[in-house]
Design an enzyme around this catalytic site. Sequence first.
Site, PDB file in Angstrom:
ATOM      1  N   LYS A  76      43.664 -13.165   8.980  1.00 22.36           N
ATOM      2  CA  LYS A  76      44.389 -12.092   9.687  1.00 22.36           C
ATOM      3  C   LYS A  76      44.442 -12.414  11.179  1.00 22.36           C
ATOM      4  O   LYS A  76      43.452 -12.917  11.740  1.00 22.36           O
ATOM      5  CB  LYS A  76      43.660 -10.771   9.426  1.00 22.36           C
ATOM      6  N   SER A 151      46.047  -2.209   7.302  1.00 22.54           N
ATOM      7  CA  SER A 151      46.736  -3.058   8.239  1.00 22.54           C
ATOM      8  C   SER A 151      46.747  -4.540   7.849  1.00 22.54           C
ATOM      9  O   SER A 151      47.505  -5.314   8.439  1.00 22.54           O
ATOM     10  CB  SER A 151      46.081  -2.930   9.628  1.00 22.54           C
ATOM     11  N   SER A 175      41.629  -0.918   5.708  1.00 20.81           N
ATOM     12  CA  SER A 175      42.702  -1.918   5.863  1.00 20.81           C
ATOM     13  C   SER A 175      42.601  -3.150   4.984  1.00 20.81           C
ATOM     14  O   SER A 175      43.563  -3.913   4.891  1.00 20.81           O
ATOM     15  CB  SER A 175      42.790  -2.375   7.315  1.00 20.81           C
TER      16      SER A 175
HETATM   17  N1  GLN Z   1      45.019   2.896   8.181  1.00 22.66           N
HETATM   18  C1  GLN Z   1      43.863   3.053   9.004  1.00 22.66           C
HETATM   19  C2  GLN Z   1      44.279   3.238  10.438  1.00 22.66           C
HETATM   20  O1  GLN Z   1      45.438   3.094  10.726  1.00 22.66           O
HETATM   21  C3  GLN Z   1      42.946   1.884   8.831  1.00 22.66           C
HETATM   22  C4  GLN Z   1      43.089   0.802   9.806  1.00 22.66           C
HETATM   23  C5  GLN Z   1      42.105  -0.308   9.562  1.00 22.66           C
HETATM   24  O2  GLN Z   1      41.271  -0.270   8.660  1.00 22.66           O
HETATM   25  N2  GLN Z   1      42.169  -1.312  10.431  1.00 22.66           N
HETATM   26  O3  GLN Z   1      43.460   3.553  11.258  1.00 22.66           O
END
Ligand code: GLN
Length: 473
Positions: A76, A151, A175
């Site tokens: 990532k 994400s 995420s």
């Molecule tokens: N969807 C969650 C957010 O937008 C998780 C993000 C993540 O785990 N990096 O905060």
Amino acid sequence: MNIFNMTALQLGEKIKNKEISCIEVINYFFTNVTNKSNGYITLTQDYAINRAKYIQSKIDKSENLSILAGVPISIKDNICTKNIKTTCASKMLKDFIPSYSSTVFKRLENAGAILVGKNNMDEFAMGDTGKTSFYGSCKNPWDNTKSTGGSSSGCASTLSCKEAILTLGSDTGGSIRQPSSFCSITGIKPTYGLISRYGLVSFAPKFDQIGPMTKDALDCAKTLEIISGYDKYDNTTIKKSNFTFINKNFNVKGLKIGVCKNFIEYSNKDVQKEIINAINIFKNMGAIIEEINLDILDYSIPTYKILSNVQCTSNMARYDGIKYGYSPKDVGNLEKLCIQSRTDAFGVEVKTRIMFGNFILKNKNTHYNNAINAKNYITKQFKDAFNKHDILLTPTTPTTAISFNGDNDSDIFLVSSNICGIPAISIPCGFTKNNMPVGMQLIGNYLKDDVILNTAIQFQKCTNFHLKTHNII
Ligand code: GLN
């Protein structure tokens, strides 16, 4: 030999046995990968070819390397890779080339794995669809009209459309697990502190954890063995090294699984059906199934939003147009430089979170303190549950892949394990009548990553949900 039909361990075995050289593997990769899901921000062809020659020379000399030697990996794009662009999918860092590597990448490099690309993601890991990326969203191979989740969107899309073998994502509030579920792959958020965060660009450092996203739980477990353990560059790592996560004698028979009834009831009918089927599979494997209600659904997301965004606010303060990142020319003075760089280079989602976090910090005695109380309450709920059960089982998400408009609820079953620092894995467990993947989450007690991993490994030995692929891109 199509390398994309193999798991990382299967491919590593073939390279080790000299059935294929890692130079051939890397050439195959770059001949066949067209980035059809938009899951890569950067492809690292020159680096990978050089590296493959080096690793192959070690294999030829029969040097003792790990089973991942020669295996292509992608990471990532919020995990720093020395001399290789690390953008966080943001205009702010679109030209940022780190001068050092993250500990996880160094450990994988030392194990002989070969970096082939950096994966697309929501900007600074903030989002649940992948659409906040400066580079555009990724395509979900199971249905192009739906998001891949986020994400870690590119990790999931590239694995799912057979353009990756093994990836690393990050999970601050789901995420890794949410896109794993939406794209039918396996992904684990490990116990907080098991994996070094050195070189992971911070979003909310008390919640952030790096974890593998792979084709099956065995690959996850092996990767964790390589990347986990104490790191002197990250004081929050656990002071222990040499973890083993794969236990060949592990038996699901007698395992006490607490099934979170209120989570299942919260989910839609399609998801419920597949989860109930998965529970029956565990029953047939000899697990002891007990229903429980975890009283956390009303508090998880508000608590996560408050605590993650106050951390986000202070972490994002480092981007000021001066030290590194985007810097507009001729703006006049320092203050204007700071304002203009942030105005131009952050997307709407990131700006919203910075403002929200600042608002909370200004009113610290109300919302923030409430969130800390709620965090303690949620932690207590899990503590009580783990007094009675070995693992907890929930759907990963209440629905299958969501649309690009997002959905405030899709992380509702996930954020609490970040709040409490406990491990959780998502594995494929079925498909709806429209052929959309359904994921199951197994949550473990603190440092019981091995228990959820071995449970997942055994489940995948008895099922083939994780083997099914569907590629409509
Ligand atoms: N969807 C969650 C957010 O937008 C998780 C993000 C993540 O785990 N990096 O905060």
